[in-house]
Design an enzyme around this catalytic site. Sequence first.
Site, PDB file in Angstrom:
ATOM      1  CB  THR A  35       3.375 -12.540 -10.063  1.00 39.78           C
ATOM      2  OG1 THR A  35       2.451 -13.249 -10.893  1.00 39.78           O
ATOM      3  CG2 THR A  35       4.682 -13.276 -10.022  1.00 39.78           C
ATOM      4  N   GLY A  37       2.597  -9.426  -5.443  1.00 35.07           N
ATOM      5  CA  GLY A  37       2.052  -9.045  -4.154  1.00 35.07           C
ATOM      6  C   GLY A  37       0.577  -8.746  -4.293  1.00 35.07           C
ATOM      7  CD  GLN A  38      -0.332  -9.177  -0.345  1.00 36.85           C
ATOM      8  OE1 GLN A  38       0.505  -8.282  -0.476  1.00 36.85           O
ATOM      9  NE2 GLN A  38      -0.104 -10.267   0.347  1.00 36.85           N
ATOM     10  CG  ASP A 163       0.075 -12.313 -18.537  1.00 37.02           C
ATOM     11  OD1 ASP A 163      -0.438 -13.345 -19.015  1.00 37.02           O
ATOM     12  OD2 ASP A 163       0.238 -12.142 -17.325  1.00 37.02           O
TER      13      ASP A 163
END
Length: 522
Positions: A35, A37-38, A163
């Site tokens: 979410t 970035g890489q 999560d």
Amino acid sequence: MAGAAYGQLNLEESPSWGSRSVECFEKLEQIGEGTYGQVYMAREIKTGEIVALKKIRMDNEKEGFPITAIREIKILKKLQHENVIKLKEIVTSSGPEVDEHGKSGGHKYKGSIYMVFEYMDHDLTGLSDRPGLRFTIPQIKCYMRQLLTGLHYCHVNQVLHRDIKGSNLLIDNEGNLKLADFGLARSYSTDHKGNLTNRVITLWYRPPELLLGATRYGPSVDMWSVGCIFAELLHGKPILTGKNEPEQLNKIYELCGSPDEINWPGVSRTPWYSKFKPSRQMKRRVRDVFRHFDRNALELLEKMLTLDPSQRISAKDALDAEYFWTDPLPCDPKSLPKYESSHEFQTKKKRQQQRQNEEMAKRQKVQHPQQHTRLPPVQQSGQPQPQHWAGGHNNHPMGNNTGQPPLTAGGPSHHQYGKPRAAGPNRYPPGGNPNPTVGGGGYYPDRSAGQGGVGFSGGPYPPQPRAPGVSGPRGSSGGYAPPNYTQNVPYGGGSGAGGGGGGGRGPNVGGNRSQPYSWQQQ
Ligand SMILES: Nc1ncnc2c1ncn2[C@@H]1O[C@H](COP(=O)(O)OP(=O)(O)OP(=O)(O)O)[C@@H](O)[C@H]1O
């Protein structure tokens, strides 16, 4: 990072954090698309050490540094445990950085911030998706025990992960499993006043109380997710695969029975109970559906997938369950086989590439039927090539800019597959019956009927929870409003909670059941 001993909280500040440049590292390969970035595999130039760099995406942020990243850094700086990913430091890039196409984007990329993590070879989703890989029961026990140990540590230190899912469980080639991605994590206290967001945890792993609108909750939310992972490991594929919140609740009711004041005292006072009340009562079916699991596994699963969060087993009690203490025992992590690196991002990319090659071959066959045997062999990606962070001379960035179509469908989250995730028989442990009930396609014989055709082997990957305070891409299920839950659910009759508290035998990891953890609060 200044180090407290494992299992202790790290309360020291490291003065060097943020002072080094990302140019101290060379980028090797993209291994994740999150979410924020890489995520890249990279090598520290001076020491040769391999690390993972998670770039904090700033281009979507109107309000400065993302709150989720602040939380993740704050929490990870504090946590220090062998089953929690280690955040080593923060590094920055000062100048304009090369974008995904290898070009420096003028003033668009003014500077980035990266989290530097210890590198892990796999995530659980990537690993379990490897063709031909089957986890053994001792291996599943070994991973589950590490997951519970890490989570117990978080909970004792009043951190909720919020999560838990396969792609956030990282595994190295020494067999160690570590909890990662604390972007949705937060500290909690038992006396909180119920103002937590219920829009957390990826849908397939989200517990019923959050789906019913609870804003006062605790560690039991993570334990529901652990139950889903546990069943998934044993069953070979995700078990509760709703497309949206109402459908997710419906699937939970079908498996765990409909909630009522008998199996879940107080449920009728949850904010959205009346909106999501099933029209008919449903019976708990966990034992029936998973009857191919061994007795102790089933007993533990029942306690994890308990509807009433106050009766759901804790991580500590789960570690004490018979399951971990009866033959076959959990294996030693070091005895586990070593696999070629496999992250969800990569396995997905490989599948995408394979599909494309097949498509292309098919098309060429149609256009030039006589030439099909002369098609070139499928291109394999070679060894990772180092990349540099600035300068714009390297035009081989990783990710979605390879000339391939995007890897995701229906949203920016990399968890949303355009196609169903492969869930072949390779993911079953030996001896297990992959299709315990009729139909062969999952445990509900009539799953496709009247349910929009969503079964275990169909549908997109689960919608992501929305990060609190962030309007970014994590929340693909935004706009969810509780009313109008009109789905018709089959009548089962009766109800049953199953579950209950833990065995109360005291903490036990590491071979001696009565040994307390060194970091445990008394
Ligand atoms: N330390 C690490 N070592 C190896 N791989 C990693 C590491 N950290 C993350 N990854 C890979 O990158 C992926 C995405 O990382 P992470 O979940 O931390 O990012 P995110 O932006 O929070 O993603 P999401 O949107 O899924 O929450 C992971 O699933 C994993 O495959």
